[in-house]
Design a protein around this motif. Structure first.
Motif, PDB file in Angstrom:
ATOM      1  N   GLY A  19       0.785  -1.129  -0.016  1.00  4.88           N
ATOM      2  CA  GLY A  19       0.119   0.066   0.011  1.00  4.88           C
ATOM      3  C   GLY A  19       0.846   1.221  -0.126  1.00  4.88           C
ATOM      4  O   GLY A  19       2.096   1.160  -0.212  1.00  4.88           O
ATOM      5  N   LEU A  20       0.359   2.262   0.117  1.00  8.25           N
ATOM      6  CA  LEU A  20       0.938   3.523   0.324  1.00  8.25           C
ATOM      7  C   LEU A  20       1.285   3.991   1.367  1.00  8.25           C
ATOM      8  O   LEU A  20       0.567   3.832   2.512  1.00  8.25           O
ATOM      9  CB  LEU A  20       0.075   4.758  -0.482  1.00  8.25           C
ATOM     10  N   VAL A  21       2.570   4.787   1.750  1.00 13.61           N
ATOM     11  CA  VAL A  21       2.904   5.353   2.908  1.00 13.61           C
ATOM     12  C   VAL A  21       3.268   6.767   2.612  1.00 13.61           C
ATOM     13  O   VAL A  21       4.324   6.950   2.196  1.00 13.61           O
ATOM     14  CB  VAL A  21       3.922   4.595   3.826  1.00 13.61           C
ATOM     15  N   VAL A  22       2.332   7.704   3.019  1.00  9.86           N
ATOM     16  CA  VAL A  22       2.625   9.004   2.370  1.00  9.86           C
ATOM     17  C   VAL A  22       2.832   9.775   3.907  1.00  9.86           C
ATOM     18  O   VAL A  22       1.826   9.993   4.659  1.00  9.86           O
ATOM     19  CB  VAL A  22       1.599   9.926   1.631  1.00  9.86           C
ATOM     20  N   CYS A  23       3.895  10.367   4.094  1.00 13.11           N
ATOM     21  CA  CYS A  23       4.278  11.142   5.380  1.00 13.11           C
ATOM     22  C   CYS A  23       3.744  10.594   6.619  1.00 13.11           C
ATOM     23  O   CYS A  23       3.276  10.916   7.545  1.00 13.11           O
ATOM     24  CB  CYS A  23       3.661  12.503   5.337  1.00 13.11           C
ATOM     25  N   ILE A  27      -2.059   4.015   3.549  1.00 11.89           N
ATOM     26  CA  ILE A  27      -3.272   3.910   2.554  1.00 11.89           C
ATOM     27  C   ILE A  27      -3.113   2.389   1.985  1.00 11.89           C
ATOM     28  O   ILE A  27      -2.018   2.050   1.396  1.00 11.89           O
ATOM     29  CB  ILE A  27      -3.368   4.723   1.376  1.00 11.89           C
ATOM     30  N   GLU A  32      -5.890   2.418  -2.072  1.00 13.47           N
ATOM     31  CA  GLU A  32      -5.076   3.026  -3.146  1.00 13.47           C
ATOM     32  C   GLU A  32      -5.677   2.868  -4.599  1.00 13.47           C
ATOM     33  O   GLU A  32      -5.898   3.928  -5.557  1.00 13.47           O
ATOM     34  CB  GLU A  32      -4.002   2.395  -3.114  1.00 13.47           C
ATOM     35  N   ILE A  35      -9.122   4.940  -5.133  1.00 13.81           N
ATOM     36  CA  ILE A  35      -8.456   6.249  -5.135  1.00 13.81           C
ATOM     37  C   ILE A  35      -8.184   6.544  -6.782  1.00 13.81           C
ATOM     38  O   ILE A  35      -8.645   7.544  -7.247  1.00 13.81           O
ATOM     39  CB  ILE A  35      -7.596   6.661  -4.249  1.00 13.81           C
ATOM     40  N   LEU A  52      -7.860  11.746   3.488  1.00 15.67           N
ATOM     41  CA  LEU A  52      -6.646  12.326   2.895  1.00 15.67           C
ATOM     42  C   LEU A  52      -6.259  13.394   3.800  1.00 15.67           C
ATOM     43  O   LEU A  52      -4.947  13.837   3.664  1.00 15.67           O
ATOM     44  CB  LEU A  52      -6.569  12.402   1.383  1.00 15.67           C
ATOM     45  N   LYS A  53      -7.081  13.889   4.298  1.00 13.04           N
ATOM     46  CA  LYS A  53      -6.867  15.222   5.011  1.00 13.04           C
ATOM     47  C   LYS A  53      -5.904  14.818   6.100  1.00 13.04           C
ATOM     48  O   LYS A  53      -5.083  15.943   6.503  1.00 13.04           O
ATOM     49  CB  LYS A  53      -8.202  15.870   5.586  1.00 13.04           C
ATOM     50  N   ILE A  55      -3.522  13.384   6.174  1.00 13.88           N
ATOM     51  CA  ILE A  55      -1.893  13.423   5.781  1.00 13.88           C
ATOM     52  C   ILE A  55      -1.520  14.986   5.839  1.00 13.88           C
ATOM     53  O   ILE A  55      -0.259  15.188   6.395  1.00 13.88           O
ATOM     54  CB  ILE A  55      -1.787  13.027   4.062  1.00 13.88           C
ATOM     55  N   TRP A  56      -2.305  15.770   5.649  1.00 15.49           N
ATOM     56  CA  TRP A  56      -1.948  17.301   5.767  1.00 15.49           C
ATOM     57  C   TRP A  56      -2.196  17.863   7.254  1.00 15.49           C
ATOM     58  O   TRP A  56      -1.587  18.937   7.399  1.00 15.49           O
ATOM     59  CB  TRP A  56      -2.917  17.911   4.685  1.00 15.49           C
ATOM     60  N   ASN A  61       5.650  14.208  12.442  1.00 21.02           N
ATOM     61  CA  ASN A  61       6.272  14.274  11.079  1.00 21.02           C
ATOM     62  C   ASN A  61       5.558  14.487  10.064  1.00 21.02           C
ATOM     63  O   ASN A  61       6.199  14.342   8.895  1.00 21.02           O
ATOM     64  CB  ASN A  61       6.828  12.746  10.910  1.00 21.02           C
ATOM     65  N   CYS A  62       4.383  14.486  10.154  1.00 24.13           N
ATOM     66  CA  CYS A  62       3.546  14.809   8.967  1.00 24.13           C
ATOM     67  C   CYS A  62       3.651  16.336   8.680  1.00 24.13           C
ATOM     68  O   CYS A  62       4.186  17.294   9.247  1.00 24.13           O
ATOM     69  CB  CYS A  62       2.147  14.466   9.552  1.00 24.13           C
ATOM     70  N   LEU A  63       2.754  16.467   7.676  1.00 27.19           N
ATOM     71  CA  LEU A  63       2.887  17.924   6.890  1.00 27.19           C
ATOM     72  C   LEU A  63       1.747  18.750   7.790  1.00 27.19           C
ATOM     73  O   LEU A  63       0.880  18.187   8.479  1.00 27.19           O
ATOM     74  CB  LEU A  63       2.199  17.929   5.470  1.00 27.19           C
TER      75      LEU A  63
ATOM     76  N   TYR B  22       7.722  24.490  10.749  1.00 24.00           N
ATOM     77  CA  TYR B  22       7.820  23.485   9.683  1.00 24.00           C
ATOM     78  C   TYR B  22       9.159  23.825   8.805  1.00 24.00           C
ATOM     79  O   TYR B  22       9.921  22.993   8.774  1.00 24.00           O
ATOM     80  CB  TYR B  22       6.648  23.303   8.998  1.00 24.00           C
ATOM     81  N   ASP B  53       5.412   5.960  -2.948  1.00 24.97           N
ATOM     82  CA  ASP B  53       5.661   6.529  -1.798  1.00 24.97           C
ATOM     83  C   ASP B  53       6.486   7.957  -1.867  1.00 24.97           C
ATOM     84  O   ASP B  53       5.871   8.911  -1.620  1.00 24.97           O
ATOM     85  CB  ASP B  53       6.144   6.047  -0.287  1.00 24.97           C
ATOM     86  N   GLU B  57       5.037  11.655  -2.094  1.00 31.05           N
ATOM     87  CA  GLU B  57       5.459  12.623  -0.945  1.00 31.05           C
ATOM     88  C   GLU B  57       6.116  13.901  -1.477  1.00 31.05           C
ATOM     89  O   GLU B  57       5.798  14.738  -1.235  1.00 31.05           O
ATOM     90  CB  GLU B  57       6.271  11.569  -0.023  1.00 31.05           C
ATOM     91  N   SER B  82      -6.984  17.852  -0.293  1.00 31.11           N
ATOM     92  CA  SER B  82      -7.147  16.554  -0.514  1.00 31.11           C
ATOM     93  C   SER B  82      -7.483  16.017  -1.920  1.00 31.11           C
ATOM     94  O   SER B  82      -7.065  15.114  -2.320  1.00 31.11           O
ATOM     95  CB  SER B  82      -8.447  16.232   0.535  1.00 31.11           C
ATOM     96  N   ILE B  86      -5.639  13.354  -4.392  1.00 32.04           N
ATOM     97  CA  ILE B  86      -6.153  12.372  -5.073  1.00 32.04           C
ATOM     98  C   ILE B  86      -5.605  12.456  -6.612  1.00 32.04           C
ATOM     99  O   ILE B  86      -5.194  11.395  -7.310  1.00 32.04           O
ATOM    100  CB  ILE B  86      -7.836  12.359  -5.223  1.00 32.04           C
ATOM    101  N   ILE B  89      -2.182  11.068  -6.583  1.00 34.78           N
ATOM    102  CA  ILE B  89      -2.078   9.588  -6.353  1.00 34.78           C
ATOM    103  C   ILE B  89      -2.418   8.923  -7.918  1.00 34.78           C
ATOM    104  O   ILE B  89      -1.779   7.967  -8.319  1.00 34.78           O
ATOM    105  CB  ILE B  89      -2.938   9.080  -5.468  1.00 34.78           C
TER     106      ILE B  89
END
Lengths: 77, 232
Positions: A19-23, A27, A32, A35, A52-53, A55-56, A61-63, B22, B53, B57, B82, B86, B89
């Motif tokens: 799967g995905l690992v974003v920050c 997912i 995935e 999506i 997905l929110k 992630i942000w 460590n995230c955004l 940040y 990834d 990212e 968001s 999408i 991705i």
């Protein structure tokens, strides 16, 4: 760093799966794939955007939040 | 009202603090150089899932950059970001590395396209109204939905049902007549979707005289009336 193997979209634990690992946010492969194919008219579209929110929005460590990124982009003008 | 402004300013300060910390930490994923992008695309083609990834990212900044174009659209920034993700991705998963363009170029188009599609869909949705849309509350405080104030004409439905029942009853009674009587009535009154005909036309069709058709018609109606009276 992965915060866990619980998918941020379907909130299902899928340990050991790709799967995905974003920050640091995981997912799962099923989400995935969905999506990649989802259309804006799909009633489930909102589930993906709200997932997905994370992630942000998360800290550490995230955004930073979407607002912060927007401020950042304004600051770079 | 002062409370609102306090909240708004606090929210903005919070955003700036997050941003400053940040940037200070330098943890915002930097965009990939052309060489790096190519390297990770090749790794992805070899089946390295981690490369996907990284490709996502390191292009998140691109999403934030594209969202700027939609400033003032009235849409929530978090939603747009968001939606842009999408698009990103989708871009990484559908990019064809054999073509000459860069992933970043392709991803920009995908992100923008996703946002535009979303905006079009939202515009279309504005013209529609859900049957479950709350439109207010009643005296007891219960929520009233749009569908609660819509109705079909109750009489129209009952009339329609009654008419169907009358038709079925008439057809059952018509079956008790002779085939000739039934045929004359069906043609004369245009029953069962048939075209209405004059006595003269029926006479010609059945090869009998018009006066005979008239007598058959009268007899058939009398017999039908008797049946209805007997039932009543």
């Amino acid at each position: 760093m992965v915060t866990g193997s619980t998918c941020i979209i379907c909130e299902t634990a899928r340990a050991g799966e790709n799967g995905l690992v974003v920050c640091g946010n995981y997912i799962c492969p099923l989400c995935e794939e969905k999506i990649t194919k989802v259309s804006v008219s799909d009633p489930a579209y909102e589930c993906y955007t709200s997932g997905l929110k994370k992630i942000w929005r998360c800290t550490g460590n995230c955004l930073p939040s979407g607002d912060s990124i927007f401020l950042a982009s304004l600051a770079r003008r | 009202m002062p409370g609102f402004w306090t909240l708004a300013v606090a929210s903005m300060i919070h955003g700036i603090i997050l941003l400053v910390s940040y940037v200070a930490q330098n943890s915002f994923p930097k965009p990939l150089t052309e060489e790096e992008e190519q390297y990770y695309l090749e790794k992805l083609a070899e089946g390295d899932e981690k490369a996907r990834d990284i490709l996502i990212e390191r292009n998140l900044r691109l999403v934030a950059h594209i969202i700027k174009k939609f400033e003032g659209s009235g849409d929530d920034f978090d939603d747009l970001i968001s939606i842009g993700t999408i698009g990103l991705i989708k871009a990484v998963n559908t990019f064809n590395n054999n073509k000459s363009s860069r992933l970043a170029t392709y991803a920009s188009k995908c992100i923008e396209n996703e946002i535009l599609m979303y905006m079009r869909s939202k515009k279309k949705m504005r013209a529609e109204m859900s049957l479950y849309e709350p439109i207010g509350t009643d005296k007891e405080g219960n929520e009233i939905h749009f569908m609660d104030v819509l109705s079909t004409d109750a009489e129209a439905v009952s009339e329609m049902v009654s008419r169907i029942m009358d038709k079925e009853q008439l057809w059952r009674k018509l079956k008790k007549l002779t085939p000739q009587e039934r045929k004359v009535l069906v043609l004369r009154f245009g029953l069962r979707g048939k075209e209405r005909k004059t006595q003269k036309e029926i006479a010609k069709k059945l090869g009998i005289s018009r006066s005979y058709v008239s007598r058959i018609e009268k007899r058939a109606i009398d017999r039908l009336s008797e049946q209805f009276l007997a039932e009543a």
